[in-house]
Design a protein around this motif. Sequence first.
Motif, PDB file in Angstrom:
ATOM      1  N   GLY A  69      52.211  32.809  32.095  1.00 51.14           N
ATOM      2  CA  GLY A  69      53.103  33.866  31.625  1.00 51.14           C
ATOM      3  C   GLY A  69      52.368  35.117  31.198  1.00 51.14           C
ATOM      4  N   THR A  70      51.050  35.054  31.072  1.00 48.47           N
ATOM      5  CA  THR A  70      50.254  36.211  30.658  1.00 48.47           C
ATOM      6  C   THR A  70      50.168  37.228  31.796  1.00 48.47           C
ATOM      7  N   ILE A  71      50.234  38.501  31.441  1.00 45.99           N
ATOM      8  CA  ILE A  71      50.036  39.556  32.442  1.00 45.99           C
ATOM      9  C   ILE A  71      48.532  39.805  32.583  1.00 45.99           C
ATOM     10  N   LEU A  72      48.049  39.744  33.822  1.00 45.72           N
ATOM     11  CA  LEU A  72      46.630  39.904  34.116  1.00 45.72           C
ATOM     12  C   LEU A  72      46.402  41.184  34.908  1.00 45.72           C
ATOM     13  N   ILE A  73      45.184  41.697  34.831  1.00 45.48           N
ATOM     14  CA  ILE A  73      44.760  42.829  35.654  1.00 45.48           C
ATOM     15  C   ILE A  73      43.718  42.306  36.630  1.00 45.48           C
ATOM     16  N   LEU A  74      43.957  42.494  37.919  1.00 47.75           N
ATOM     17  CA  LEU A  74      43.019  42.032  38.939  1.00 47.75           C
ATOM     18  C   LEU A  74      41.876  43.035  39.077  1.00 47.75           C
ATOM     19  N   LEU A  75      40.650  42.534  39.113  1.00 43.57           N
ATOM     20  CA  LEU A  75      39.479  43.406  39.166  1.00 43.57           C
ATOM     21  C   LEU A  75      38.817  43.466  40.534  1.00 43.57           C
ATOM     22  N   ALA A  76      39.155  42.554  41.425  1.00 42.51           N
ATOM     23  CA  ALA A  76      38.507  42.519  42.739  1.00 42.51           C
ATOM     24  C   ALA A  76      39.515  42.081  43.789  1.00 42.51           C
ATOM     25  N   GLY A  77      39.146  42.281  45.042  1.00 41.02           N
ATOM     26  CA  GLY A  77      39.995  41.851  46.140  1.00 41.02           C
ATOM     27  C   GLY A  77      40.918  42.947  46.635  1.00 41.02           C
ATOM     28  N   ARG A  78      41.809  42.556  47.500  1.00 39.83           N
ATOM     29  CA  ARG A  78      42.699  43.513  48.140  1.00 39.83           C
ATOM     30  C   ARG A  78      43.628  44.191  47.151  1.00 39.83           C
ATOM     31  N   PHE A  79      44.039  43.472  46.116  1.00 38.35           N
ATOM     32  CA  PHE A  79      45.005  43.997  45.153  1.00 38.35           C
ATOM     33  C   PHE A  79      44.352  44.406  43.834  1.00 38.35           C
ATOM     34  N   ARG A  80      43.102  44.869  43.874  1.00 41.37           N
ATOM     35  CA  ARG A  80      42.414  45.222  42.632  1.00 41.37           C
ATOM     36  C   ARG A  80      43.131  46.378  41.933  1.00 41.37           C
ATOM     37  N   GLY A  81      43.208  46.262  40.613  1.00 41.81           N
ATOM     38  CA  GLY A  81      43.892  47.262  39.824  1.00 41.81           C
ATOM     39  C   GLY A  81      45.357  46.932  39.587  1.00 41.81           C
ATOM     40  N   LYS A  82      45.889  45.947  40.293  1.00 42.82           N
ATOM     41  CA  LYS A  82      47.303  45.581  40.137  1.00 42.82           C
ATOM     42  C   LYS A  82      47.470  44.672  38.920  1.00 42.82           C
ATOM     43  N   ARG A  83      48.640  44.769  38.315  1.00 51.13           N
ATOM     44  CA  ARG A  83      48.988  43.888  37.202  1.00 51.13           C
ATOM     45  C   ARG A  83      49.853  42.759  37.752  1.00 51.13           C
ATOM     46  N   VAL A  84      49.482  41.538  37.438  1.00 48.78           N
ATOM     47  CA  VAL A  84      50.188  40.373  37.963  1.00 48.78           C
ATOM     48  C   VAL A  84      50.514  39.406  36.828  1.00 48.78           C
ATOM     49  N   ILE A  85      51.364  38.420  37.127  1.00 50.94           N
ATOM     50  CA  ILE A  85      51.757  37.420  36.135  1.00 50.94           C
ATOM     51  C   ILE A  85      51.114  36.086  36.511  1.00 50.94           C
ATOM     52  N   LEU A  86      50.479  35.452  35.537  1.00 50.42           N
ATOM     53  CA  LEU A  86      49.839  34.155  35.746  1.00 50.42           C
ATOM     54  C   LEU A  86      50.893  33.059  35.727  1.00 50.42           C
ATOM     55  N   LEU A  87      50.933  32.253  36.792  1.00 55.10           N
ATOM     56  CA  LEU A  87      51.892  31.150  36.864  1.00 55.10           C
ATOM     57  C   LEU A  87      51.287  29.845  36.365  1.00 55.10           C
ATOM     58  N   LYS A  88      50.102  29.504  36.893  1.00 55.47           N
ATOM     59  CA  LYS A  88      49.412  28.303  36.404  1.00 55.47           C
ATOM     60  C   LYS A  88      47.961  28.347  36.853  1.00 55.47           C
ATOM     61  N   SER A  89      47.138  27.503  36.210  1.00 55.92           N
ATOM     62  CA  SER A  89      45.732  27.429  36.600  1.00 55.92           C
ATOM     63  C   SER A  89      45.544  26.215  37.490  1.00 55.92           C
ATOM     64  N   LEU A  90      44.924  26.439  38.649  1.00 51.68           N
ATOM     65  CA  LEU A  90      44.629  25.369  39.591  1.00 51.68           C
ATOM     66  C   LEU A  90      43.231  24.835  39.304  1.00 51.68           C
ATOM     67  N   ASP A  91      42.751  23.915  40.126  1.00 56.41           N
ATOM     68  CA  ASP A  91      41.433  23.323  39.872  1.00 56.41           C
ATOM     69  C   ASP A  91      40.311  24.306  40.216  1.00 56.41           C
ATOM     70  N   GLN A  92      39.139  24.045  39.660  1.00 52.76           N
ATOM     71  CA  GLN A  92      37.907  24.816  39.877  1.00 52.76           C
ATOM     72  C   GLN A  92      38.012  26.281  39.471  1.00 52.76           C
ATOM     73  N   GLY A  93      38.747  26.587  38.406  1.00 56.98           N
ATOM     74  CA  GLY A  93      38.789  27.939  37.856  1.00 56.98           C
ATOM     75  C   GLY A  93      39.571  28.933  38.679  1.00 56.98           C
ATOM     76  N   VAL A  94      40.503  28.451  39.490  1.00 58.08           N
ATOM     77  CA  VAL A  94      41.329  29.321  40.313  1.00 58.08           C
ATOM     78  C   VAL A  94      42.706  29.431  39.675  1.00 58.08           C
ATOM     79  N   LEU A  95      43.259  30.647  39.685  1.00 62.67           N
ATOM     80  CA  LEU A  95      44.548  30.900  39.064  1.00 62.67           C
ATOM     81  C   LEU A  95      45.591  31.222  40.135  1.00 62.67           C
ATOM     82  N   LEU A  96      46.829  30.783  39.904  1.00 60.87           N
ATOM     83  CA  LEU A  96      47.938  31.118  40.788  1.00 60.87           C
ATOM     84  C   LEU A  96      48.718  32.256  40.147  1.00 60.87           C
TER      85      LEU A  96
END
Length: 197
Positions: free
Chosen positions: A52-79
């Motif tokens: 539910g936290t709003i995140l700011i993406l720092l890298a990748g195609r959508f860098r600079g975009k604000r997104v909503i965290l849905l859940k954390s997957l394995d190995q430190g990856v977020l959905l």
Amino acid sequence: MSDGQTKQFGKSQRVIPADKAQKWYPVDDQSQPKKVRKTLRPAKVRETLVPGTILILLAGRFRGKRVILLKSLDQGVLLVTGPFKINGVPLRRVNSRYVIATSKKVDISGVDAKALEKTSAPGYFTKDKKAEKKTEEAFFKQGEKPQKKVVASARASDQKAIDQSILASIKKEDFLGSYLATTFSLRNGDKPHEMKW
């Protein structure tokens, strides 16, 4: 190797091995599998990365975009999701290292649980690799515009199901939709270490 015979050559004796050395060796060294001594442990997610936290993406195609965290997957990856209708960010996996967590949270309690479970299935985000045959037609079509990629209907329906409840909770708060739609950037003189996220 077994012990060889001892033979007399003039005044000296030599041991001749029973197994002769190879006359031919491969040109390239044969690669042996690397031994991995690391043990796989479940990745620790930062305390600020709560669903539910709003995140700011720092890298990748959508860098600079604000997104909503849905859940954390394995190995430190977020959905995460945009939602797609607001800022064009689809359901994506993001490495937790390339993310800034803000203090703002969105209520995601009404998100479709079945659609979220599908996303953690192996192969959900992988591309369908179809081997393209190299023909004359493909050679002459190189200069033309490529066909638009078609998203699988299952993924599109999952996106709509997840975003529907999130959009309803976003509309309840003033200016939250426009906040998510704007991109994050720094200007000269901005001090990120002094900012309150």
